[in-house]
Structure formats: C-alpha cells, structure tokens
Design an enzyme around this catalytic site. Structure first.
Site, short mmCIF file in Angstrom:
data_model
loop_
_atom_site.label_atom_id
_atom_site.label_comp_id
_atom_site.label_asym_id
_atom_site.label_seq_id
_atom_site.Cartn_x
_atom_site.Cartn_y
_atom_site.Cartn_z
N HIS A 90 0.83 -1.20 0.00
CA HIS A 90 0.00 0.00 0.00
C HIS A 90 0.87 1.26 0.00
O HIS A 90 0.62 2.20 -0.76
CB HIS A 90 -0.92 0.00 1.22
CG HIS A 90 -1.90 -1.13 1.22
ND1 HIS A 90 -3.27 -0.93 1.20
CD2 HIS A 90 -1.73 -2.48 1.24
CE1 HIS A 90 -3.89 -2.09 1.21
NE2 HIS A 90 -2.97 -3.05 1.23
N ASP A 124 -5.81 5.81 1.51
CA ASP A 124 -6.08 4.39 1.34
C ASP A 124 -7.49 4.10 1.83
O ASP A 124 -7.93 4.64 2.85
CB ASP A 124 -5.06 3.57 2.14
CG ASP A 124 -5.04 2.11 1.74
OD1 ASP A 124 -6.04 1.41 1.99
OD2 ASP A 124 -4.03 1.65 1.19
#
Length: 483
Positions: free
Chosen positions: A33, A138
């Site tokens: 990520h 995110d």
C-alpha cells in the site's frame, strides 16, 4: 533532489497560495500500500504539484528505503512523521491456519485510529493556506480522515490498492449479490463479467474474520461526499471491469490512473540499483531467467521452502529467488527475523544456474531486464502490475487477500500466466514447482502465454506515452483537481 523527512508542526505550514492544488497522501502502513501511493506521489509531483506523505516515522522510513525512483520530480515529496502510541509487532507465523498476515493487523488498526488527531490538525492548518487541498487516502484508512470533508477547499479521494476485477466483485458483494439468489441488473452484470467457469473464490476464503471486520469498519467510515475513487490500473488492462464498477457505484467519479510503477527503466534508476543480481542477469541469455518472489506478507514453513528449492533445481532453468521472511509491523525491528535454511549442498546443486537473494531485491529492475522471462509470484497487485507493464508472464501461486482473485484475472481472463496449483494446498510439492516452471519457460503452452504477456506489455507502455489512453486519464485527473 533531497527527499528527507520533514517533521513539520501543524502550526508551521508553508504558504502554498501560489499553487492551485496541494495533495496529501494517507497510506495504509503495509508495503504493498505504501509503495503504490508513493509511486502516485512521484507521478503527481511531475505536474508541479506539492505532495505531502503522512504516516508514522517507521512507515515513512520504510517507504523511502524501498522506494523506486522514477527519475522525474518537480517538487520533492515532503514526508510528515506523526507520533502514535506503541503497537504490537508480533513476528509472522508460518504455521498459522490462514496464510493472511494477521500479525500486521495491530499496526493497521493503530495507524487508522491514532493518526486521526494529528492528521486532522495538520490538514486544518494546511487547508487555510491553499486554494484547494486534495486528500488521497487508502480505502482502509478511512478512520484517519474522519471530519476532513468539513474543511474548506478540501476534497477527498479513496484509493483502492487492488485490481478493478477484485473491486468490481467486492462492489457487487457489498450490494448484497449472492450467485443464483438475486434477480435484476446485478445478476445480469455478474453473470456477464464473472461467469461460473471462472470459479472465483469468496471473500471469506481470502481473508480471516478479523480482517474482514476491519474492511467493513473502514468502508462504513468512507466519507459520504468523497470526490471520487482512484485505482492503480488502466482501461487497456481492465476496461470492462472499470465499467462494472461505474455501473454498480454511479454516485462516484472513478479514476484509473495506473500504472503507477515506472514502465521504463531510466539511466538514473539503473544507477541507483547496485544490487549484485543485476550484474548476474547481464550474463544470462534473453528471457532465460525466472524470477521467484512471494511479496512482503508471505511466511512459509521450512518444508515448503525445501520443496521450492528442490523444484527450482530440478527444473534446469535459470532463476533468481528472493527468500525473505514476511515483514512485521516494524521492518526495522530485526530481532526476530527468521532465516530459512536451504537443503544441504544447495549452492553446489544449482551451481551458476540460480541466485538466492536474502535481502531486499530491486523487483521492477529485475522484471524490466531483458534476461527475465518469467515470474513466479503470489499475485499481489503491485507484482501483477509490474509484470504486465514489463511484459513478463507469471506462474501464479496466490496466498491470501486479493491474490486468488488476481490469479483468475491474470490466468483466465488476460491469459498472461499459468496457475501453479490449487491455492489452498497445504503443501505444494517440488514436482509441482518443477512442472510449472517448465510449463511457463519452455513449453508450447507457456510460449502462448509469453506472447500474450509481451503483447499486453507493449499495449500498456504505449498507453502511458503522450496522447496514450492512460496518459490522457492521468492528465484529466490532474486538470480536475487543479480546476
């Protein structure tokens, strides 16, 4: 330019009034990520947009240490280290019932919860000094940005780190679709794009219960008036599944801005990569090496590692194998790192046909090298995108999360890979490893897959050139946030 950490108190924020837009990145603290949002940061910075990358000191340092430079920047990315309370960092457990890295969940939860207060204070200070503040977060960090939508001149975009294929499936599932039990438009969409023969596994099989609950919690807290959703993919790869997402979630604007990873290895990137494996690759024949790596969250039992070692040796193919333990929540805590043993006499057995790497490997550069002809991978989305952009076919061995669904996309939809074995197998044998390596590298079936991968790689690389489809999408996003 120097990209050191900038720890800026919230009451000391540069005046960016001369910029139309400033972007703040809020990543989940996991390598796959962090990596994607850092790549996106580098791309946006080439448009003269200041970028702020926020997180804990540990995870910001991790992102920078493993960073792949794209060789271009107009503004150095500013990293902001925010303090949070200590969180547990248990070691990975290769004997766990589920292969998902549950040992990382405490670090995910701690960041999502405890970054909220310092982040909000920072954004409040910054929003008053710029014309438009864009927060790209995110999708699993929604807790951290609660209240941001109320700030003036601020808009939020949720970033989804997995394939459009996986997101489209998840979107249908969130709408309550159950195969064979629903009528209407959702059933029509599902049956058109995800026919039964794809044999797509359920979310419950891919994730443990505690992580599914984390996903649900974070999705419930997504800003109701978010400005849109961003994906690390592109229309030339997943156009049909992006269309599904738009049909299922028409209330949002959807932006396919990928590929984020560099698609060409510049001279500056090559000069940054001094890893010994690159000199070894220079000595090999074109497309003769299979690269073997299972990402940063895979922990394997010693017996499984032994089977891989024997299988690679028996395949008689050249290989580079990255043999590292999975990351824990703090990659700089090296006190409990497990170093797996190879079979006795293994170096003698493989001779100069193989190279085993125990440290961090420059994956993008390896896949971009002319000697690399295949990639045995867990099918994490970073690895999938990097293999597709470099035109390297895959031997898919999914472990958990979105990986089983990505495997279906890569092998059955795009046909740029072959499957190793049933992904829930307790122990994959040396014979299975040997067979799949030979299939990918030297068989006629593998030749077709290799041609497909090379063709797709060319299409993707062309799409990011001036006036290419992916480039136009990215420029449209920049124009939108700079309006």
């Amino acid at each position: 330019m120097n990209n050191q950490n900038h720890i800026i108190p919230c009451n000391v924020v540069k005046n960016y009034n001369y910029f139309r837009v400033v972007v703040v990145m809020v990543p989940l603290p996991a390598q796959g990520h962090l990596n994607q949002l850092l790549h996106l940061s580098q791309l946006l910075s080439t448009f003269d947009i200041p970028i702020h990358f926020v997180g804990t000191a540990t995870h910001n340092r991790q992102a920078q240490l493993r960073r792949v430079h794209n060789g271009q920047t107009n503004h150095p990315i500013e990293f902001h280290d925010f303090d949070i309370p200590p969180f547990p960092c248990p070691p990975p457990n290769p004997a766990a019932t589920h292969k998902f890295p549950s040992h990382l969940i405490p670090s995910f939860t701690a960041a999502a919860v405890h970054l909220h207060r310092p982040l909000l204070a920072f954004l409040q200070a910054l929003s008053s000094k710029v014309k438009r503040l864009v927060v790209i977060h995110d999708s699993l960090m929604s807790s951290a940005i609660q209240g941001v939508d109320s700030l003036p001149n601020t808009e939020t975009y949720s970033f989804h780190t997995v394939s459009a294929f996986a997101i489209a499936l998840h979107s249908l599932e969130r709408k309550g679709f159950v195969y064979g039990r629903n009528d209407g438009e959702m059933t029509t969409i599902y049956e058109e794009y995800f026919p039964k023969e794809l044999n797509v596994v359920s979310m419950e099989e891919c994730f443990p219960t505690e992580f599914l609950e984390l996903i649900r919690t974070q999705f419930r807290q997504l800003p109701k008036m978010g400005a849109g959703k961003i994906y690390n993919t592109c229309k030339v790869i997943e156009g049909q599944f992006l269309d599904v997402i738009k049909r299922v979630e028409p209330e949002f604007r959807h932006w396919a801005l990928g590929p984020f990873n560099p698609v060409k290895i510049s001279s500056s990137m090559q000069s940054c990569s001094s890893h010994s494996c690159m000199a070894w690759l220079d000595q090999q024949e074109p497309r003769s090496v299979i690269y073997v790596s299972f990402g940063t969250t895979t922990a394997m039992k010693d017996q499984q590692i032994k089977e891989i070692a024997i299988g690679l040796a028996r395949s008689d193919q050249k290989f580079i194998w990255v043999l590292r333990d999975a990351d824990n929540g703090d990659v700089f805590n090296t006190s409990e790192i497990r170093k797996s043993k190879l079979p006795e006499g293994y170096d003698h057995l493989i001779g100069d046909r193989g190279l085993v790497i125990r440290d961090w490997a420059p994956q993008v550069e390896i896949l971009s090298h002319w000697a690399t002809g295949g990639f045995m991978t867990h099918c994490g989305w970073n690895s999938c995108m990097e293999s597709m952009t470099t035109g390297v076919p895959v031997a898919a061995w999914p472990m958990h999360s979105d990986q089983p669904r990505n495997t279906v996309l890569m092998t059955m939809v795009l046909r740029v890979g072959v499957v190793l074995e049933e992904w829930r197998q307790e122990l994959v044998t040396a014979h299975a490893v040997e067979e799949v390596v030979r299939k990918l590298m030297v068989s006629e079936e593998g030749a077709e897959v290799r041609r497909n991968a090379e063709r797709l790689g060319n299409i993707v690389r062309q799409s990011v050139e001036d006036d290419g489809e992916s480039r136009r999408e990215f420029e449209a996003f920049v124009a939108h946030i700079s309006r």
